[in-house]
Design a protein around this motif. Sequence first.
Motif, mmCIF file in Angstrom:
data_model
loop_
_atom_site.group_PDB
_atom_site.id
_atom_site.type_symbol
_atom_site.label_atom_id
_atom_site.label_comp_id
_atom_site.label_asym_id
_atom_site.label_seq_id
_atom_site.Cartn_x
_atom_site.Cartn_y
_atom_site.Cartn_z
ATOM 1 N N SER A 53 0.854 -1.190 0.040
ATOM 2 C CA SER A 53 -0.155 0.088 0.116
ATOM 3 C C SER A 53 0.926 1.291 0.023
ATOM 4 N N GLY A 54 2.145 1.019 0.166
ATOM 5 C CA GLY A 54 3.048 2.317 0.263
ATOM 6 C C GLY A 54 3.156 2.451 1.793
ATOM 7 N N ALA A 55 2.611 1.961 2.639
ATOM 8 C CA ALA A 55 2.807 2.332 4.040
ATOM 9 C C ALA A 55 4.231 1.886 4.535
ATOM 10 N N TRP A 88 4.107 5.306 8.742
ATOM 11 C CA TRP A 88 3.568 6.213 7.990
ATOM 12 C C TRP A 88 2.930 5.678 6.808
ATOM 13 N N GLU A 89 1.496 6.227 6.642
ATOM 14 C CA GLU A 89 0.714 5.976 5.450
ATOM 15 C C GLU A 89 0.503 7.159 4.490
ATOM 16 N N PRO A 90 0.472 6.678 3.136
ATOM 17 C CA PRO A 90 0.148 7.580 2.299
ATOM 18 C C PRO A 90 -1.380 8.423 2.554
ATOM 19 N N ASP A 91 -1.521 9.700 2.274
ATOM 20 C CA ASP A 91 -2.651 10.589 2.941
ATOM 21 C C ASP A 91 -2.877 11.596 1.614
ATOM 22 N N LYS A 96 0.403 10.511 6.588
ATOM 23 C CA LYS A 96 -0.014 10.687 7.969
ATOM 24 C C LYS A 96 0.451 9.477 8.599
ATOM 25 N N GLY A 97 0.574 9.485 10.140
ATOM 26 C CA GLY A 97 1.177 8.295 10.927
ATOM 27 C C GLY A 97 0.918 8.552 12.224
ATOM 28 N N ARG A 98 1.604 7.652 12.805
ATOM 29 C CA ARG A 98 1.727 7.439 14.495
ATOM 30 C C ARG A 98 3.078 6.822 14.700
#
Length: 183
Positions: A53-55, A88-91, A96-98
């Motif tokens: 997913s690109g994360a 990190w996740e594509p947004d 965005k991330g945690r």
Amino acid sequence: MTTKEKPSEALVYNFPHSIKDVFKELTAEHYISERAEWVTTDEATATITTAPSGAVKLVLDRAVRRNYPKPFKGLFPDKQHMDHTEVWEPDGDGWKGRYDVDVKGAPVKVAAEYTLKKKGAGCELRIWHEVTAKIPLLGGRIEKYILGQSRSQFGDQLKYLDLKLAGTPDLLPRDQAKYPLPD
């Protein structure tokens, strides 16, 4: 008890560099360890995985030396080991991330949420923290102290990244004593 910042209280850093360059460096294995060592870390090892997913998931194991203020001295060892997991996740056109930090052997957890978005020719990183200290009577004071340290150290890491991308990381002297401790 938990001390949690609201998104409106986020630490905000504006980079004059492209979001592509900032994200690439933020998630580069060499930089993960380097940034940790820049701010009071004795040892750091990082592993990075990327999902279809690109994360991007970063796992950092680090040892940090601290000099806690008098009221907290006996509660924590001077050298602590921490498990740090960052996702990190594509947004849209950003990220965005945690991250979650588990302080081994201490009833303390640190977490943060963040966004990295395009802004003009550069980009903006926003991060807001959450600290939980399960220690009777002192929990709230410890959380506020750790929150202040987290914000300061993360801010320094972002300054370092900014200077590194500009080709001048030596302009920010490494000074592990720069995190003054309250009496």
